[in-house]
Design an enzyme around this catalytic site. Sequence first.
Site, PDB file in Angstrom:
ATOM      1  N   GLY A 231      43.713  41.226  39.888  1.00 22.72           N
ATOM      2  CA  GLY A 231      42.591  42.150  39.976  1.00 22.72           C
ATOM      3  C   GLY A 231      41.468  41.710  39.066  1.00 22.72           C
ATOM      4  N   SER A 232      40.714  42.664  38.570  1.00 23.80           N
ATOM      5  CA  SER A 232      39.517  42.327  37.798  1.00 23.80           C
ATOM      6  C   SER A 232      39.869  41.925  36.363  1.00 23.80           C
ATOM      7  CB  SER A 232      38.571  43.527  37.775  1.00 23.80           C
ATOM      8  OG  SER A 232      39.209  44.622  37.147  1.00 23.80           O
ATOM      9  N   THR A 233      38.977  41.165  35.756  1.00 28.65           N
ATOM     10  CA  THR A 233      39.172  40.740  34.370  1.00 28.65           C
ATOM     11  C   THR A 233      39.170  41.950  33.438  1.00 28.65           C
ATOM     12  OG1 THR A 233      38.324  38.527  34.772  1.00 28.65           O
ATOM     13  CG2 THR A 233      38.163  39.336  32.512  1.00 28.65           C
ATOM     14  N   GLY A 236      42.509  43.512  33.664  1.00 26.81           N
ATOM     15  CA  GLY A 236      43.456  42.564  33.081  1.00 26.81           C
ATOM     16  C   GLY A 236      43.465  42.646  31.566  1.00 26.81           C
ATOM     17  N   CYS A 287      39.233  36.263  45.160  1.00 24.08           N
ATOM     18  CA  CYS A 287      39.039  35.950  43.740  1.00 24.08           C
ATOM     19  C   CYS A 287      38.523  34.530  43.548  1.00 24.08           C
ATOM     20  CB  CYS A 287      40.320  36.187  42.963  1.00 24.08           C
ATOM     21  SG  CYS A 287      41.749  35.391  43.677  1.00 24.08           S
ATOM     22  N   GLU A 388      30.895  38.266  38.713  1.00 27.53           N
ATOM     23  CA  GLU A 388      31.597  38.280  39.992  1.00 27.53           C
ATOM     24  C   GLU A 388      31.073  39.431  40.849  1.00 27.53           C
ATOM     25  OE1 GLU A 388      35.812  39.319  39.955  1.00 27.53           O
ATOM     26  OE2 GLU A 388      36.165  37.611  41.248  1.00 27.53           O
TER      27      GLU A 388
HETATM   28  P1  NAP Z   1      40.894  46.447  39.800  1.00 22.80           P
HETATM   29  O1  NAP Z   1      40.224  47.678  39.354  1.00 22.80           O
HETATM   30  O2  NAP Z   1      41.151  45.396  38.814  1.00 22.80           O
HETATM   31  O3  NAP Z   1      42.254  46.897  40.511  1.00 22.80           O
HETATM   32  C1  NAP Z   1      43.342  46.051  40.785  1.00 22.80           C
HETATM   33  C2  NAP Z   1      44.609  46.864  40.683  1.00 22.80           C
HETATM   34  O4  NAP Z   1      44.758  47.370  39.356  1.00 22.80           O
HETATM   35  C3  NAP Z   1      44.627  48.087  41.597  1.00 22.80           C
HETATM   36  O5  NAP Z   1      45.948  48.296  42.042  1.00 22.80           O
HETATM   37  C4  NAP Z   1      44.196  49.190  40.660  1.00 22.80           C
HETATM   38  O6  NAP Z   1      44.614  50.443  41.078  1.00 22.80           O
HETATM   39  C5  NAP Z   1      44.890  48.785  39.389  1.00 22.80           C
HETATM   40  N1  NAP Z   1      44.318  49.350  38.184  1.00 22.80           N
HETATM   41  C6  NAP Z   1      43.047  49.787  37.964  1.00 22.80           C
HETATM   42  N2  NAP Z   1      42.920  50.252  36.706  1.00 22.80           N
HETATM   43  C7  NAP Z   1      44.127  50.103  36.108  1.00 22.80           C
HETATM   44  C8  NAP Z   1      44.633  50.416  34.812  1.00 22.80           C
HETATM   45  N3  NAP Z   1      43.856  50.958  33.876  1.00 22.80           N
HETATM   46  N4  NAP Z   1      45.923  50.129  34.539  1.00 22.80           N
HETATM   47  C9  NAP Z   1      46.712  49.582  35.464  1.00 22.80           C
HETATM   48  N5  NAP Z   1      46.302  49.284  36.713  1.00 22.80           N
HETATM   49  C10 NAP Z   1      45.021  49.538  37.042  1.00 22.80           C
HETATM   50  O7  NAP Z   1      40.124  45.838  40.973  1.00 22.80           O
HETATM   51  P2  NAP Z   1      39.420  46.636  42.141  1.00 22.80           P
HETATM   52  O8  NAP Z   1      38.961  47.986  41.736  1.00 22.80           O
HETATM   53  O9  NAP Z   1      40.338  46.574  43.285  1.00 22.80           O
HETATM   54  O10 NAP Z   1      38.161  45.718  42.347  1.00 22.80           O
HETATM   55  C11 NAP Z   1      37.145  45.649  41.333  1.00 22.80           C
HETATM   56  C12 NAP Z   1      36.854  44.224  40.998  1.00 22.80           C
HETATM   57  O11 NAP Z   1      38.053  43.507  40.728  1.00 22.80           O
HETATM   58  C13 NAP Z   1      36.211  43.450  42.123  1.00 22.80           C
HETATM   59  O12 NAP Z   1      34.855  43.644  42.199  1.00 22.80           O
HETATM   60  C14 NAP Z   1      36.572  42.054  41.721  1.00 22.80           C
HETATM   61  O13 NAP Z   1      35.686  41.589  40.740  1.00 22.80           O
HETATM   62  C15 NAP Z   1      37.924  42.174  41.117  1.00 22.80           C
HETATM   63  N6  NAP Z   1      39.009  41.827  42.050  1.00 22.80           N
HETATM   64  C16 NAP Z   1      39.655  40.660  41.858  1.00 22.80           C
HETATM   65  C17 NAP Z   1      40.686  40.301  42.698  1.00 22.80           C
HETATM   66  C18 NAP Z   1      41.436  39.027  42.550  1.00 22.80           C
HETATM   67  O14 NAP Z   1      42.119  38.639  43.480  1.00 22.80           O
HETATM   68  N7  NAP Z   1      41.372  38.351  41.424  1.00 22.80           N
HETATM   69  C19 NAP Z   1      41.047  41.142  43.734  1.00 22.80           C
HETATM   70  C20 NAP Z   1      40.401  42.357  43.905  1.00 22.80           C
HETATM   71  C21 NAP Z   1      39.392  42.688  43.028  1.00 22.80           C
HETATM   72  P3  NAP Z   1      43.737  51.366  42.047  1.00 22.80           P
HETATM   73  O15 NAP Z   1      42.829  50.471  42.847  1.00 22.80           O
HETATM   74  O16 NAP Z   1      44.741  52.021  42.892  1.00 22.80           O
HETATM   75  O17 NAP Z   1      43.010  52.294  41.168  1.00 22.80           O
END
Ligand code: NAP
Length: 503
Positions: A231-233, A236, A287, A388
């Site tokens: 997911g997002s940095t 992470g 990503c 990003e």
């Molecule tokens: P994200 O917020 O990083 O979410 C990824 C996962 O982490 C989801 O299952 C999310 O749950 C969960 N999550 C969110 N906050 C968390 C926390 N505090 N503790 C534990 N888990 C948590 O990413 P996104 O909202 O899907 O997308 C936002 C940005 O992330 C994008 O704009 C992009 O920059 C990046 N992204 C990167 C990748 C990659 O493959 N590297 C993939 C997708 C997105 P919920 O969504 O159910 O809340």
Amino acid sequence: MADYKLFINGEFVAAADGKEFETIDPSTGEPFATVAQANKADVDKAVAAARAAFDDGRWSGLRPEKRAAALNALAGLLKEHAAEFAELESRDSGGTIRKTKGDVGGATFTFRTLADMAVKVPTEQVMERTVMPGPSLNYVKREPLGVCGGIIPWNFPLLMAAWKLAPALAAGNTAVLKPSEITPLTALKLGELVKEAGIPDGVVNVVPGLGPSAGEALVTSNDVDKIAFTGSTAVGRRILQLASGNIKKVTLELGGKSASIILDDADLSLAIDGALYGIFYNSGQVCNAGSRLLVHRSLHDDVVDRLVSRAEKITIGPPLDKNTEMGPIVSKTQLGTVERYVKIGQEEGAKLVTGGERAQVAGHEGGYFFQPTIFTGVESTMRIAQEEIFGPVLVVIPFDDDDDAVRIANDSVYGLAGGVWSGDPARAMAVADRMRTGTVWINDYHLISNKYPFGGYKQSGLGREHGMQGYLEYFETKHVHVDLSRDRAKHRWFDVVVPPLEK
Ligand code: NAP
Ligand code: MG
């Protein structure tokens, strides 16, 4: 509307507090299924089931051949139900059917590859025998970690589920998976097949819920031994902090701003379409998307003209139409992010040469479609070149020579991937060597294989998925020393503390 439940201990159950949420079809903006929403109590229940399943050895105690057979059975079932999974994935995530069919194939292949590794990768290595000062036998064992938590994003929901579950299960761990609340359906449906494949109850659990509640409950649980996150940095970073309570093992696949570099000797018939594939695949929601295109100055204008004319021919449409090349953005929020960045780019003085607006698709007026978008006149310092965007937005930056290209490519807090387009493999490899990224493709893009490690330098991640390195992230390592002398006189180091035995 279809109704989905949590998958805990081999059963589909409602959330403890009865809460549900709706999942949206991004091609219409309309809800099309309800899903039980896991909260801390449900995550704790899933973790307890996974803990019990690990501790009693119902999975870790099986011979690797048995675990491999179950994973192969799961792969077989997934193949049987491939069309259903692809369609569900397209509806939930907006990924085109062309892409989601590939994802189901990729997930199937992941389970098969890891089944193979479960059997072939040795879990015990006998070391060189020590003879001084007394003989001993030494061996190193690989043992499963315990309960592995997987937290996955919305761009490749089923594939990401497979990337987290397959290595965890092959190594003998049990798992709790938290899919993104935006795209929970295929991971839950996989639960049905897990049961049918004969994987014992409690070994796999799937608990969709919100990141800050369900996600954090998983990350902070002392009964979870590892978190694998994509997911997002920003998230992470938070996970790394929250995981410190019980010193969890953590692997992170995070964001990127990958550079695709067109050298002046590149075959443009390959490089142009490759660059477009690099950024517009899955509407840029990847990503490792090649979101920065670095072009040799002598080719810049020609490349831009050709990019624009090709980009404007991309067919935008509903994901389930097999002619669609680009589907919608996954959510209204993400669409808003993309629109915001286009505005930022214009305010920064970059030149919008195509796209930049929502796309209209007949019969899908409420859908989150966005045009393929290209900016030129971009400086590496601009936000659209550094941050990003995660959408169909390409920034084109000219460079003067290979040194300049490498300098711009590495001018990023990210280091996930990149591409080099060149007619000279030796020259391209020299550029690849200097790129600070976990993957470089030469004359291709996006090819990720279960066979080779994938992950990020710098703020793009921690650890690797895939290949031997990715598999070994799911094991503890144990050294066992067996003294063979059984002779006090040979244990002279005891004398440091206690006097030798009297003769
Ligand atoms: P994200 O917020 O990083 O979410 C990824 C996962 O982490 C989801 O299952 C999310 O749950 C969960 N999550 C969110 N906050 C968390 C926390 N505090 N503790 C534990 N888990 C948590 O990413 P996104 O909202 O899907 O997308 C936002 C940005 O992330 C994008 O704009 C992009 O920059 C990046 N992204 C990167 C990748 C990659 O493959 N590297 C993939 C997708 C997105 P919920 O969504 O159910 O809340
Ligand atoms: Mg959805």
